[in-house]
Design a protein around this motif. Structure first.
Motif, PDB file in Angstrom:
ATOM      1  N   GLN A 117      43.064 -35.493  39.219  1.00  0.00           N
ATOM      2  CA  GLN A 117      41.756 -35.918  38.627  1.00  0.00           C
ATOM      3  C   GLN A 117      41.099 -34.632  38.125  1.00  0.00           C
ATOM      4  N   GLY A 118      41.640 -33.275  38.470  1.00  0.00           N
ATOM      5  CA  GLY A 118      40.732 -32.051  38.055  1.00  0.00           C
ATOM      6  C   GLY A 118      39.927 -31.645  39.369  1.00  0.00           C
TER       7      GLY A 118
ATOM      8  N   ASP B 165      38.214 -30.366  34.062  1.00  0.00           N
ATOM      9  CA  ASP B 165      39.508 -29.562  33.793  1.00  0.00           C
ATOM     10  C   ASP B 165      39.415 -27.953  34.340  1.00  0.00           C
ATOM     11  N   LYS B 166      38.368 -27.737  34.663  1.00  0.00           N
ATOM     12  CA  LYS B 166      38.145 -26.198  35.110  1.00  0.00           C
ATOM     13  C   LYS B 166      37.136 -26.246  36.321  1.00  0.00           C
ATOM     14  N   GLN B 167      37.388 -25.169  37.077  1.00  0.00           N
ATOM     15  CA  GLN B 167      36.456 -24.795  38.168  1.00  0.00           C
ATOM     16  C   GLN B 167      35.439 -23.988  37.652  1.00  0.00           C
TER      17      GLN B 167
ATOM     18  N   TYR C  45      32.630 -28.690  27.287  1.00  0.00           N
ATOM     19  CA  TYR C  45      33.872 -29.177  27.821  1.00  0.00           C
ATOM     20  C   TYR C  45      33.605 -30.486  27.935  1.00  0.00           C
TER      21      TYR C  45
ATOM     22  N   LEU D  39      39.313 -28.231  43.512  1.00  0.00           N
ATOM     23  CA  LEU D  39      40.522 -29.206  42.961  1.00  0.00           C
ATOM     24  C   LEU D  39      40.554 -30.458  43.886  1.00  0.00           C
TER      25      LEU D  39
ATOM     26  N   PHE E 100      34.226 -34.991  37.475  1.00  0.00           N
ATOM     27  CA  PHE E 100      35.479 -34.313  37.195  1.00  0.00           C
ATOM     28  C   PHE E 100      35.742 -33.464  36.022  1.00  0.00           C
TER      29      PHE E 100
END
Length: 108
Positions: A83-84, A44-46, A27, A79, A42
């Motif tokens: 910014q993600g 896009d996924k946790q 990623y 979150l 930062f």
């Protein structure tokens, strides 16, 4: 009373990087800061606390672009607005060249 400010132990370090999770999926992430013990970024996924990952960070050393790989463990991921997910990572087994890079960033 001793200062507990995180800023005294961390330096801003903004790099477009790649995170490879434990399943091998890659990623694009953006580093936010770095310290002698870890970094935050930062994504896009946790990511789950305790999850292992590798972060590949491109850095110019002189005129040469080098890719530094950091083996990490997720400390937390939450979150943070648009910014993600702000993800804090702990370093595992830092090689000498990575320690040298961190020292140069921290000295700025």
């Amino acid at each position: 009373m001793q200062s507990t400010s995180i800023d005294s132990n961390r330096r801003s370090w903004h790099k477009k990087s790649h995170l490879v999770d434990s399943s091998g999926a890659e990623y694009i992430v953006y580093t936010h800061d770095i310290s002698h013990s870890g970094m935050s970024l930062f994504a896009d996924k946790q990511y789950q606390s305790g999850q292992l990952c590798k972060v590949n960070v491109p850095v110019f050393v002189g005129a040469t672009l080098r890719h530094f790989r950091f083996d990490c463990r997720v400390v937390f991921s939450s979150l943070c607005g648009l910014q993600g997910f702000r993800t804090k990572l702990e370093f595992l087994n830092l090689p000498p060249e990575n320690k040298t890079l961190i020292q140069s960033v921290m000295a700025r």
